[in-house]
Design an enzyme around this catalytic site. Structure first.
Site, PDB file in Angstrom:
ATOM      1  CG  MET A 163      -1.554   1.160   1.617  1.00 52.03           C
ATOM      2  SD  MET A 163      -2.903   0.755   2.724  1.00 52.03           S
ATOM      3  CE  MET A 163      -2.139   0.962   4.292  1.00 52.03           C
ATOM      4  CE1 TYR A 440       0.680  -0.499  12.328  1.00 55.83           C
ATOM      5  CE2 TYR A 440       2.647  -0.724  11.002  1.00 55.83           C
ATOM      6  CZ  TYR A 440       1.750  -1.247  11.907  1.00 55.83           C
ATOM      7  OH  TYR A 440       1.939  -2.511  12.378  1.00 55.83           O
ATOM      8  CD  GLU A 441      -3.195   1.012   7.515  1.00 53.64           C
ATOM      9  OE1 GLU A 441      -4.171   1.669   7.111  1.00 53.64           O
ATOM     10  OE2 GLU A 441      -2.323   0.572   6.771  1.00 53.64           O
ATOM     11  N   GLY A 442      -3.352   5.578  10.083  1.00 55.01           N
ATOM     12  CA  GLY A 442      -4.064   6.679  10.710  1.00 55.01           C
ATOM     13  C   GLY A 442      -3.769   6.669  12.203  1.00 55.01           C
TER      14      GLY A 442
END
Ligand SMILES: Cc1cc2nc3c(=O)[nH]c(=O)nc-3n(C[C@H](O)[C@H](O)[C@H](O)COP(=O)(O)OP(=O)(O)OC[C@H]3O[C@@H](n4cnc5c(N)ncnc54)[C@H](O)[C@@H]3O)c2cc1C
Length: 599
Positions: A163, A440-442
């Site tokens: 990603m 990570y991932e917001g």
């Protein structure tokens, strides 16, 4: 490093007794194969793989890390072989579309496997974990040709995915990203730009890597509305589908970092690399949300795994380590001292980890059931309701669980005293590995804005009401149950307060938008404790009912009730502090002039 033992009894408790997976699967389209026997067999096999293959590699990965050279990235000893075994076992295809080689099993079952993989070896699990997100994105938005070319290879596990969102100047604020996509004459695009912190961006475990990349088309609008999504393979596929000529994408370096050493965190340079558009132009971020939601629930598992691994290690230690005598008199009179598990404070640390791990399992599996319904629910109405519930629960699961999972990992280390700080036991690795979950991932801050701003206030509280209604019904249905009173009274009060707090913040936010940002993290944490209260009350009910009916597993069910009691008495009060802070107003944060911070 503690040897990981898959908590199969608790996994089955949550799946079968709390969430009635059999009924749930029966209501899904195309989940006929998920019979109880099949589910048991899959989880049992998965547990063996995680315990015997992945767990022994966890410390190896931490010690060796990945290494970079001009030729690529080498993963730690044993990682590649373990991946081969994983592929041969058919694990990558478990929940994928049968039209492209998948087994079509429900996503929630895949998440049980992800829990076991992630807890036994988080760094290793990120390689197939990212492929899973790429698979979901192409499945949802790819053309038939893209599916035939890429999906089949990702599903078989021959190729892995990544990603690629983050750039050196932006992670949370993707609206400012700069990577470019120029159209080529043959319908493909030339992708140029630098992406950083790309997990599994380069490695030696599979023959090809499929990058899912965000970039801007020429003349695209500024901000988030001008971002498109592309497939950019490391090696360009040949006509026959095999991995061919090298594309102009390369890994410039890998990061040296606090934890997850076994996973390569890569700087990826795209130098006019050939890519293909997925989904409509300028709608890349919307398409990417498919990927991000999967990834966010996946990251929530990191919180669960950190608590579970810390608990397993520290429980064994607390039963063996001898130090001082119990305050109420010796419990091990023959020994030189009592085991530390007799001390109230050690029990506080163990029970916190247990309450977090088991509560997290319940929350993740509940959220995963909503994802199943969104994907394969039989009616539009069911799918829509599940989508709303999923949207509401995802930021809570991601941020709350990684925060309290990290706290639990720290408590696991604390139970070991000085030995916890020493690498040999693996407890300090667990803390280091878990820390990234909140970033990570917001980040927690971004998830909190998503929850309070987008999910709750922008729907005028509808998504919250969808959840609090369920809690209300549960409290009402069990109002006459004397044994549940100790749980239901505080739960009902909290459920009402949750709505009142939301209303108050909504009102102040109408006058001053900063109030949303000022309240959001406390609001998210409060919501997490409230959701946990609901789940712990439900788990207590299941356990009390079983004990009332007579059971040979008295100890197991009694532990559930005791842990629920611990949660309500000793963890839930934290919600009060969050309630008070969230109403404290933005002034105490915003009145300080920027120049005054350093004085
Ligand atoms: C080990 C590792 C692996 C990663 N893997 C990947 C990957 O595979 N693919 C990928 O694309 N990225 C990946 N990332 C990147 C990661 O997702 C970002 O680092 C993360 O989203 C934060 O972005 P940032 O670092 O730019 O921080 P920034 O966005 O600069 O944020 C800095 C701080 O400001 C806060 N902040 C920012 N905006 C606001 C706001 N509006 N309100 C309140 N607070 C705010 C943040 O919460 C944070 O505390 C990875 C990162 C690491 C370290």
């Amino acid at each position: 490093m503690p040897e990981y033992k898959a908590p199969l009894r608790d996994i089955k408790f949550v799946m079968n007794e709390l969430l009635d997976s059999e009924q749930h699967y029966a209501k899904l389209e195309g989940a006929e194969d998920a019979t109880p026997d099949m589910v048991d067999a899959i989880i049992g096999e998965g547990a063996k793989f995680c315990e015997q293959v992945l767990s022994p590699l966890n410390q190896v990965g931490d010690n060796e890390g990945c290494s970079w050279s001009e030729d690529g990235v080498k993963t730690p000893t044993g990682f590649k072989e373990a991946y081969q075994q994983y592929v041969e076992g058919g694990w990558p295809s478990m929940t994928a579309d049968p039209n492209y080689g998948g087994q079509g099993l429900p996503h929630s079952l895949g998440l049980v496997m992800s829990e076991m993989v992630g807890t036994s070896n988080w760094s290793w699990g990120m390689y197939p974990g990212l492929s899973h997100g790429a698979t979901n994105t192409i499945e949802a938005h790819g053309t038939e040709e893209q599916k035939q070319t890429y999906l089949t290879k990702l599903i078989s596990g021959e190729w892995t995915g990544t990603m690629c969102l983050t750039e050196p100047h932006c992670g949370s604020d993707l609206g400012t990203l700069r990577s470019k996509a120029e159209p080529n004459a043959d319908g493909s695009y030339a992708i140029t730009g630098t992406k950083i912190f790309i997990s599994a961006g380069e490695h030696d475990m599979a023959e090809n890597i499929v990058h899912i990349v965000l970039a801007r088309l020429p003349g695209a609008p500024e901000g988030t509305k001008g971002i498109s999504l592309f497939i950019v393979p490391k090696n360009l596929p040949n006509e026959d589908g095999s991995s061919g000529e090298r594309n102009a994408v390369s890994c410039g370096s890998i990061e040296h970092k606090m934890g997850i050493h076994g996973n390569a965190t890569c700087v990826m340079n795209f130098d006019g690399a050939k890519g293909w558009l997925i989904g409509p132009e300028n709608r890349g971020l919307n398409c990417m949300f498919t990927f991000m939601n999967t990834a966010r629930i996946g990251t929530a598992i990191q919180g669960l795994g950190a608590a579970e691994l810390g608990f397993q290690g520290s429980l064994a230690y607390a039963k063996e380590r001898l130090a001082m005598r119990s305050l109420s008199g010796p419990k091990n009179p023959e020994g030189i001292a009592d085991p530390i598990i007799v001390h109230p404070d050690v029990r506080r640390m163990l029970l916190t980890q247990k309450a977090v791990a088991e509560g997290a399992r319940a929350l993740i599996y509940l959220t995963a059931q909503q994802a199943d319904i969104v994907h394969s629910g039989k009616s539009e109405e069911d799918r829509k309701a599940a989508d709303e519930a999923l949207g509401f629960l995802t930021p809570i699961a991601k941020a709350f669980l990684t925060e309290i999972g990290y706290e639990s990992a720290n408590l696991g280390m604390q139970v070991f005293g000085g030995h916890g700080f020493i690498s040999e036991w693996g407890m300090e690795q667990n803390v280091r590995d878990a820390r990234i979950g909140m970033i990570y991932e917001g980040t927690t801050g971004i998830q909190a804005l998503d929850l309070l701003g987008r999910k709750v206030l922008m729907t005028q509280g509808e998504s919250l009401k969808g959840f609090t209604k369920q809690v209300h019904v549960f409290c009402k249905e069990n109002a006459d149950n004397e044994q549940l009173k100790e749980f239901l009274e505080p739960l009902a009060a909290l459920n009402k307060e949750w709505g009142d707090l939301t209303m108050k913040i909504g009102m102040t936010a109408m006058k001053n938008r900063e109030e949303v940002g000022a309240a959001s993290v406390d609001y998210l944490m409060y919501s997490g404790y409230a959701v946990f209260a609901y789940l712990w009350a439900r788990m207590a009910k299941v356990a009390l009912d079983k004990m009332a009916d007579g059971t040979s597993e008295e100890l197991f069910y009694n532990a559930k009730v005791q842990t629920a009691r611990f949660y309500f008495k000793r963890m839930l009060p934290r919600a009060k502090g969050h309630a008070e802070s969230m109403l404290a107003g933005a002034d105490s944060l915003m009145d300080m002039p920027e120049e005054a911070f350093a004085i």
